[in-house]
Design an enzyme around this catalytic site. Structure first.
Site, mmCIF file in Angstrom:
data_model
loop_
_atom_site.group_PDB
_atom_site.id
_atom_site.type_symbol
_atom_site.label_atom_id
_atom_site.label_comp_id
_atom_site.label_asym_id
_atom_site.label_seq_id
_atom_site.Cartn_x
_atom_site.Cartn_y
_atom_site.Cartn_z
ATOM 1 C CD GLU A 258 -2.874 -0.908 -0.185
ATOM 2 O OE1 GLU A 258 -2.995 0.220 -0.714
ATOM 3 O OE2 GLU A 258 -3.373 -1.936 -0.670
ATOM 4 C CB CYS A 292 -1.533 6.804 1.801
ATOM 5 S SG CYS A 292 -2.516 5.538 2.540
HETATM 6 C C1 UN1 Z 1 -7.428 6.319 6.909
HETATM 7 O O1 UN1 Z 1 -7.631 7.120 5.988
HETATM 8 O O2 UN1 Z 1 -8.023 6.406 7.975
HETATM 9 O O3 UN1 Z 1 -1.145 5.064 5.284
HETATM 10 C C2 UN1 Z 1 -6.491 5.188 6.739
HETATM 11 C C3 UN1 Z 1 -2.280 5.482 5.136
HETATM 12 C C4 UN1 Z 1 -3.360 4.519 4.721
HETATM 13 C C5 UN1 Z 1 -4.405 4.359 5.739
HETATM 14 C C6 UN1 Z 1 -5.395 5.460 5.782
HETATM 15 N N1 UN1 Z 1 -2.742 3.231 4.419
HETATM 16 O O4 UN1 Z 1 -2.539 6.637 5.353
#
Ligand code: UN1
Length: 487
Positions: A258, A292
């Site tokens: 991710e 992200c």
């Molecule tokens: C969220 O938006 O609550 O690293 C989770 C990150 C994502 C998770 C976001 N993998 O920000």
């Protein structure tokens, strides 16, 4: 079960490696300081070496078969107990999270509770149907599939969600019968120790979860090179993600990445503008923009652009920026000096490119603080428009039409989350189909996820192995097809 009294971790002397059920120190250590007040130390952590990673794999490989053979209802009980214990320790966990990386207390608390919810979801999922039966061409054969764990999983987790992201990797990995070698980001080390402690106290057997705190770069060969590695799950930057994938590319290692985002929101003239402004500001600025899923570009129809700008400025003016330990604070500091410097570099570039500052500042504040900042007049080929900034910086663009907005929104290497604000159902339906992102929100901010549905992006945002919900289960298991008959 781990005897906590006899063997507890210590952030004072660096006993933060959890291998085969025992807390160890290491010859080398690293210290962390509180991003809210850099002079305050928050802990001394063991910097694992390759030998610790090897010991973690030994422990994981040794413990995994016994754990996989443990009946699923029993594994479910362990995760449910972990959820209860984490809720019981919510105040300590919240404090640890804020001390690690500066997340404002309210959001930090919500994150810890989200982790408990994830543990409960996976606990429940363990009692759901597993495998399928099929009709066979041979009347004497029973044809079915069974779900099996993969073996030893390596989880490499980021600092921006010190509890939630590790939990949504570890809970299904462990729950479905794998053993884990876990390397958290340095700026999430304190939270990682607490989460490992909770999982052990809940009854995760020795060796099933192994935590190696340390410096990623120094450990990556040991983490990816072990022949016992079956699957690698990573959340973080594109550069590191791609390097990790390359490191295991010639072996059959399942990979879940991710990565970054550059998430757009489109605000049409028919939208509820005050509501849209509030959602866009939340999406862009909460967690100090270090998600992200954060909104980093907003495309506004020209006819309402002036009004929307004013609303965004007003909404940001109402944010409480400052002490993350204060319950009233909305936006805390950036997570570390490195993160502050990275964001400062984008702000410097904004100054160089002569962009207009709608609100905020191009100068960094004290320590790791950066004001929530909205920029406009940014060229479409500027790094500010193309790269993930990972800070409280939003670029606002005026557009002539919905068509122009969606074309611009899709014109990015990333594709994690996107949002449209409108009251026009036809446009909303079109957007759901036309947006190139793994997650789409209509009249909601781009950030925020629920634990029981798939999470992930398209294009450069992900390896397209979704996390969470049924998708998380699918990633951490494999299918065995059984042809069963008597002679
Ligand atoms: C969220 O938006 O609550 O690293 C989770 C990150 C994502 C998770 C976001 N993998 O920000």
């Amino acid at each position: 079960m781990l005897d906590l009294a006899a063997s507890s971790p210590s952030l004072a002397d660096g006993r933060t490696l959890f291998i085969d059920g025992v807390w160890h120190d290491a010859q080398e250590t690293y210290e962390r300081s509180d991003p809210a007040g850099l002079e305050a130390a928050t802990g001394v952590f063991a910097a694992a070496g390759a030998e610790h990673v090897r010991a973690a794999y030994d422990a994981a490989a040794g413990a995994q078969p016994g754990w996989a053979a443990t009946p699923a209802p029993q594994r479910a009980d362990v995760l449910r107990r972990a959820a209860d214990l984490l809720e019981f320790r919510v105040d300590a966990a919240t404090h640890r999270l804020t001390a690690d990386m500066g997340k404002a207390r309210r959001d930090a608390r919500a994150e810890v509770l989200r982790s408990a919810a994830i543990l409960r979801y996976v606990s429940g999922d363990l009692l759901q149907p597993s495998g399928e039966t099929y009709p066979s061409a041979d009347p004497s054969t029973m044809l079915l599939t069974v779900e099996e764990p993969l073996g030893v999983v390596c989880a490499i987790t980021p600092w921006n969600f010190p509890f939630a992201i590790p939990t949504w990797k570890l809970a299904p990995a462990i729950g479905f019968g794998n053993a884990v070698v876990w390397k958290p980001a340095e700026a999430a080390s304190g939270s990682a120790v607490l989460l490992a402690e909770v999982l052990a106290a809940a009854g995760v057997p020795d060796g099933v979860l192994n935590l190696v705190t340390g410096r990623g770069r120094a450990l990556s060969t040991a983490l990816t090179g072990d022949p016992r590695l079956s699957a690698l799950t990573f959340t973080g930057s594109n550069g590191v993600g791609v390097a990790l994938r390359q490191a295991v590319a010639d072996r059959n290692v399942k990979v879940q990445l991710e990565l970054g985002g550059k998430n757009p929101a489109i605000v049409l003239a028919d939208a509820d503008l005050p509501y849209a402004a509030a959602q866009v500001v939340r999406g862009a600025m909460l967690s100090t923009g270090q998600r992200c899923t954060a909104t980093s570009r907003v495309y506004v129809e020209r006819s309402v652009a002036a009004e929307f700008r004013a609303l965004v400025r007003e909404t940001i003016g109402q944010l409480v920026v400052g002490d993350p330990y204060d319950e009233a604070t909305d936006v805390g500091p950036l997570a570390s000096v490195q993160q502050r410097d990275a964001v400062a570099e984008y702000l410097r570039l904004a100054g160089e490119e002569g962009v207009e500052v709608v609100t905020g500042s191009l100068a960094v504040g004290d320590g790791c603080f950066v004001a929530p900042t909205v920029l406009t007049g940014v060229r479409s080929d500027s790094a500010l428009m193309l790269e993930e900034i990972f800070g409280p910086v939003l670029v606002l663009v005026e557009v002539d039409s919905y068509d122009a907005a969606i074309a611009a929104a899709n014109d990015t290497q990333f594709g994690l989350s996107s949002a449209l604000f409108t009251t026009d159902l036809a446009r909303a339906m079109h957007f759901v189909r036309a947006t190139r992102s793994g997650i789409v929100h209509v009249n909601r901010e781009t950030a925020g996820v629920e634990p029981h549905v798939p999470f992930g992006g398209v294009k450069a945002s992900s390896s397209m192995q979704r996390e969470q919900g049924k998708a998380g289960r699918a990633f951490f298991t494999t299918t065995k097809t059984v042809y069963l008959r008597t002679p």
